[in-house]
Write an enzyme that holds these catalytic residues in place. Structure first.
Site, PDB file in Angstrom:
ATOM      1  N   ASP A 139       0.884  -1.153   0.000  1.00 43.40           N
ATOM      2  CA  ASP A 139       0.000   0.000   0.000  1.00 43.40           C
ATOM      3  C   ASP A 139       0.926   1.207   0.000  1.00 43.40           C
ATOM      4  O   ASP A 139       1.984   1.191   0.640  1.00 43.40           O
ATOM      5  CB  ASP A 139      -0.928   0.021   1.207  1.00 43.40           C
ATOM      6  CG  ASP A 139      -2.019   1.070   1.032  1.00 43.40           C
ATOM      7  OD1 ASP A 139      -2.458   1.293  -0.124  1.00 43.40           O
ATOM      8  OD2 ASP A 139      -2.433   1.689   2.031  1.00 43.40           O
TER       9      ASP A 139
ATOM     10  N   PHE B 210       2.999   6.951 -12.925  1.00 42.88           N
ATOM     11  CA  PHE B 210       1.543   6.977 -12.738  1.00 42.88           C
ATOM     12  C   PHE B 210       1.239   7.865 -11.527  1.00 42.88           C
ATOM     13  O   PHE B 210       2.148   8.430 -10.920  1.00 42.88           O
ATOM     14  CB  PHE B 210       0.996   5.552 -12.532  1.00 42.88           C
ATOM     15  CG  PHE B 210       1.509   4.868 -11.296  1.00 42.88           C
ATOM     16  CD1 PHE B 210       2.689   4.154 -11.338  1.00 42.88           C
ATOM     17  CD2 PHE B 210       0.818   4.937 -10.090  1.00 42.88           C
ATOM     18  CE1 PHE B 210       3.186   3.527 -10.191  1.00 42.88           C
ATOM     19  CE2 PHE B 210       1.294   4.309  -8.947  1.00 42.88           C
ATOM     20  CZ  PHE B 210       2.482   3.613  -8.999  1.00 42.88           C
TER      21      PHE B 210
END
Ligand code: ITT
Length: 200
Positions: free
Chosen positions: A70, A154
């Site tokens: 994460d 990204f």
């Protein structure tokens, strides 16, 4: 050893393929090898908690070792936001462009010296029964620019200028990103642990 990389983000997957390429005998599988998609609700308030939850749930379904991370962006002027909410900062299903626009809006009155931020990443590997095998985390310090620039990477890469650089992560490109990123630093800590798991 075969490990499933638990991400739906193709940008992240490409990074892991390079970051773990040097572990001998390691085969990475993608989520495409699962019969059905597994939707894990990332509702913990820490990166580690979400990574562990994602890895555990997906490993149990897949019945094989699983690596999950994460990650997110902490902006000091926003008290650490968006943090664990980075993917859905401007709402559920938000695009990277929408998140970047919201970030620029929120920082519109923030001076350069107060635009400090960092990417953080926690990576967890669990075995096929869901037991934790390894954990590592990493951070990459930088600051938020004034307009999106660059075509690589990204997420917030077009706005994030890493410390010691004048270009954004999206301008710097994959070679530099894979040396300095939060994910690279966490993955570098995992490499010896993965070697140890292969040859206990
Ligand atoms: P998975 O959960 O399927 O892995 P995701 O994109 O939702 O994909 P995260 O939950 O880790 O991944 O979300 C973190 C968000 O933080 C991500 O959507 C980006 O907006 C941002 N982020 C994380 N790592 C980043 C990076 O290396 N460069 C730019 N933005 C990043």
């Amino acid at each position: 050893m075969r490990i499933l990389i638990a991400t739906m983000n193709p940008g992240k997957l490409r990074e892991y393929e390079r970051l773990l390429a040097d572990v001998p005998g390691l085969e990475l599988e993608t989520m495409a090898s699962l019969a059905e998609p597994v939707d894990v609700v990332e509702d913990c308030d820490t990166f580690r908690g979400n990574a562990l939850k994602k890895a555990t749930e997906i490993a149990k379904v897949a019945g094989m070792p699983c690596l999950a991370d994460d990650s997110g962006l902490e902006v000091d002027a926003l008290g650490g936001r968006p943090g664990v909410y980075s993917a859905r900062y401007s709402g559920e299903g938000a695009t990277d462009a929408q998140n970047n626009t919201k970030l620029l809006d929120e920082l519109s009155d923030t001076a350069d010296e107060q635009r400090t931020a960092r990417f953080r990443c926690a990576i967890v590997i669990v075995d096929g029964a869901g037991h934790e095998l390894a954990m590592a985390d990493g951070a990459c310090e930088g600051r938020i620019g004034h307009e999106p620039t660059g075509a690589h990477g990204f997420g917030y890469d077009p706005l994030f200028v890493p410390e010691g650089y004048t270009q954004t992560m999206a301008e710097l490109g994959p070679d530099t990103k894979n040396e300095i990123s939060h994910r690279a630093q966490a993955a570098a800590k995992l490499v010896p642990l993965l070697r140890e798991l292969q040859n206990p």
